[in-house]
Design a protein around this motif. Structure first.
Motif, mmCIF file in Angstrom:
data_model
loop_
_atom_site.group_PDB
_atom_site.id
_atom_site.type_symbol
_atom_site.label_atom_id
_atom_site.label_comp_id
_atom_site.label_asym_id
_atom_site.label_seq_id
_atom_site.Cartn_x
_atom_site.Cartn_y
_atom_site.Cartn_z
ATOM 1 N N GLY A 179 21.040 79.524 -2.650
ATOM 2 C CA GLY A 179 20.433 78.302 -3.189
ATOM 3 C C GLY A 179 20.848 77.050 -2.455
ATOM 4 N N SER A 180 21.782 77.202 -1.529
ATOM 5 C CA SER A 180 22.166 76.029 -0.727
ATOM 6 C C SER A 180 21.098 75.740 0.323
ATOM 7 N N ILE A 181 21.108 74.492 0.783
ATOM 8 C CA ILE A 181 20.308 74.107 1.945
ATOM 9 C C ILE A 181 21.236 74.089 3.153
ATOM 10 N N VAL A 182 20.824 74.724 4.252
ATOM 11 C CA VAL A 182 21.592 74.651 5.497
ATOM 12 C C VAL A 182 20.672 74.062 6.569
ATOM 13 N N ALA A 183 21.115 72.970 7.159
ATOM 14 C CA ALA A 183 20.285 72.258 8.137
ATOM 15 C C ALA A 183 21.034 72.117 9.451
ATOM 16 N N ASP A 184 20.280 72.010 10.522
ATOM 17 C CA ASP A 184 20.874 71.852 11.850
ATOM 18 C C ASP A 184 20.150 70.706 12.543
ATOM 19 N N VAL A 185 20.875 69.958 13.378
ATOM 20 C CA VAL A 185 20.194 68.937 14.196
ATOM 21 C C VAL A 185 19.842 69.486 15.570
ATOM 22 N N VAL A 186 20.380 70.662 15.916
ATOM 23 C CA VAL A 186 20.053 71.256 17.222
ATOM 24 C C VAL A 186 18.573 71.624 17.246
ATOM 25 N N VAL A 187 17.921 71.299 18.362
ATOM 26 C CA VAL A 187 16.478 71.512 18.508
ATOM 27 C C VAL A 187 16.181 72.779 19.315
ATOM 28 N N HIS A 188 16.985 73.011 20.351
ATOM 29 C CA HIS A 188 16.866 74.231 21.152
ATOM 30 C C HIS A 188 18.158 75.005 21.049
ATOM 31 N N PRO A 189 18.188 76.235 20.532
ATOM 32 C CA PRO A 189 17.051 76.976 19.991
ATOM 33 C C PRO A 189 16.646 76.457 18.607
ATOM 34 N N ARG A 190 15.393 76.705 18.264
ATOM 35 C CA ARG A 190 14.914 76.256 16.955
ATOM 36 C C ARG A 190 15.727 76.904 15.827
ATOM 37 N N MET A 191 15.912 78.227 15.905
ATOM 38 C CA MET A 191 16.756 78.914 14.914
ATOM 39 C C MET A 191 18.102 79.182 15.555
ATOM 40 N N THR A 192 19.078 78.323 15.227
ATOM 41 C CA THR A 192 20.429 78.516 15.739
ATOM 42 C C THR A 192 21.074 79.695 15.009
ATOM 43 N N LYS A 193 22.213 80.139 15.555
ATOM 44 C CA LYS A 193 22.983 81.195 14.863
ATOM 45 C C LYS A 193 23.277 80.793 13.425
ATOM 46 N N LEU A 194 23.607 79.514 13.234
ATOM 47 C CA LEU A 194 23.927 79.023 11.887
ATOM 48 C C LEU A 194 22.743 79.203 10.953
ATOM 49 N N LEU A 195 21.561 78.813 11.413
ATOM 50 C CA LEU A 195 20.376 78.888 10.549
ATOM 51 C C LEU A 195 19.980 80.347 10.308
ATOM 52 N N THR A 196 20.100 81.173 11.339
ATOM 53 C CA THR A 196 19.758 82.592 11.179
ATOM 54 C C THR A 196 20.654 83.238 10.128
ATOM 55 N N ALA A 197 21.956 82.951 10.228
ATOM 56 C CA ALA A 197 22.895 83.540 9.265
ATOM 57 C C ALA A 197 22.607 83.036 7.850
ATOM 58 N N ALA A 198 22.291 81.746 7.717
ATOM 59 C CA ALA A 198 22.016 81.174 6.390
ATOM 60 C C ALA A 198 20.718 81.731 5.820
ATOM 61 N N HIS A 199 19.741 81.910 6.675
ATOM 62 C CA HIS A 199 18.454 82.463 6.246
ATOM 63 C C HIS A 199 18.638 83.887 5.723
ATOM 64 N N GLU A 200 19.474 84.644 6.424
ATOM 65 C CA GLU A 200 19.720 86.030 5.998
ATOM 66 C C GLU A 200 20.371 86.083 4.622
ATOM 67 N N ARG A 201 21.079 85.019 4.252
ATOM 68 C CA ARG A 201 21.726 84.995 2.931
ATOM 69 C C ARG A 201 20.861 84.322 1.881
#
Lengths: 278, 278
Positions: free
Chosen positions: B216-238
């Motif tokens: 239920g948390s929001i995880v955001a990144d300011v990195v543009v390249h790559p669009r899906m950073t490792k951080l976002l991929t891991a958060a999406h999986e959860r």
């Protein structure tokens, strides 16, 4: 002409004031695309008062191919150039500058090279002609020196600023080619060049008296818009060979590309015509 | 994206170092074309050492809409801006500047506005959330202030430069929103933002420990390249809502267009998506 600008695109600027009339952004951007160079040419309107600060600041740009310099900045830019070519020192002006590895500007003036090259490419000879150049700003001075170097029998100059004309005539005379200040009258000459801005506006008077213009003379203009100035139209009607201002620009693009370090590809006037039409 | 550059084209620059990675030239040039604006956006790689001279010189440009400012120049550019917005003074940085009629720079920082606007446009609420912002450079500080202003319950910050993080926390605290320095650990928070450059390179470690990340948390990144950073991929999986860096950029373009004086047309994220795809 379609082009794509990304973060890796390099910049070639053209500085002048005004700037709306310049063709360089269209011509160069078309040539970059034709030759597969990831670069664009950008108009930069810089005031005379801001020129020195602008040139100082532009040294900080790292994705910058350099600058084309146009009216009124050609003479003033020379003083910012640590390494002018011998030709630029002679003329007292630059029309191309680039930052060297030491962080300082290098510069050259290629207008005269382009002017003579444009005539020769169209089958005209300069050797032995008696030339009159009207207007002794950066472009006119460059053309006068280049005509002298190309073997003209005489290079006369006229400028409303009489002292400036006298100075140019004296400096050309030192190269060994006869030179003098003359009136803006075609009668004594067979290579007649308008290097003043007169002719850009529809109601400008003729910059040169053509009453005594001789058949077989070459009449050239540096004005680009309109392509056929009143001067050229009148000379054409009298059977003279005429050269619009675009030829001087197009014939120097290969020299400019080399100066800026754009290697390979085709930069000839024929390639330019194809690229701009594409 | 096809575009035409002529002598009358206006220039919007983006300054940063490095510059190759920026999306602005493509996005803005596409938007100018879509909206019938005769302008292009140009990458300008300016070194930190050359920034002040460059900004001084750029005041001389008369066909210049202004500059987008990116890493590392956002904080340093503020000192060149005679008229920063209240928001820019708060954050201590600018990401847009333009020359005013008096010849001096005006500036604002719109990253935080864009960040919060991007979340809201995607149906997310910021109000009441406990936020962690990792990285307190120009972007991170702007985001932290904007989250606080949008009604977050708490805004914690982390930076490897501890003194900088402590300073930002203290300044946010003065606005009335609870703020503190925290570890780079998601466990205590439900709005987690990476505002550091970590994640741009393939072998970068995760900038934030996600072991205790709450659903239920929001995880955001300011990195543009790559669009899906490792951080976002891991958060999406959860099962968390994730926000790539492009949303912050796209959501602030309308505010930037207004700042630069590009009136009329459509500047929404939807219009951007259409223009870039065209």
């Amino acid at each position: 002409m379609a082009t794509q600008i990304t973060g890796s695109t390099r910049i070639l600027g053209i500085i002048g004031d005004p700037i709306r009339q310049v063709r360089a952004p269209e011509v160069w951007t078309a040539m970059f695309q034709r030759n597969g160079v990831d670069a664009v040419c950008i108009p930069m309107q810089v005031t005379a008062a801001g020129l020195n600060a602008f040139l100082e600041g532009a040294k900080a740009l790292r994705n910058f191919a350099g600058l084309i310099v146009t009216i009124p900045h050609k003479p003033a830019s020379l003083s910012q150039v640590a390494s002018p070519s011998a030709r630029a020192r002679h003329v007292g002006a630059v029309n191309v500058i680039r930052v060297q590895d030491d962080g300082q500007w290098a510069g050259d003036i290629l207008d005269g090279v382009g002017f003579v090259g444009g005539l020769k490419a169209r089958g005209q000879r300069v050797e032995g002609r008696k030339a009159l150049v009207v207007g002794t700003g950066g472009v006119g001075t460059a053309i006068a020196f280049a005509i002298a170097e190309a073997g003209a029998a005489e290079v006369a100059v006229f400028d409303m600023a009489e002292a400036r004309a006298a100075d140019v005539a004296a400096r050309i005379g030192k190269t060994g080619v006869p030179s003098r200040v003359a009136a803006a009258d075609a009668g004594d000459f067979d290579l007649i060049v308008n290097a003043s801005p007169m002719g850009m506006k529809p109601d400008d008077p003729l910059p040169i008296n053509l009453d005594r213009l001789k058949p077989g003379s070459i009449v050239a203009d540096v004005v680009v818009h309109p392509r056929m100035t009143k001067l050229l139209t009148a000379a054409h009607e009298r059977g003279c060979f005429v050269q619009p201002g675009t030829h001087m620009m197009d014939a120097q693009i290969a020299s400019m590309a080399s100066f800026f370090g754009f290697e390979g590809g085709a930069w000839s006037p024929e390639a330019i015509a194809q690229a701009v039409a594409a």
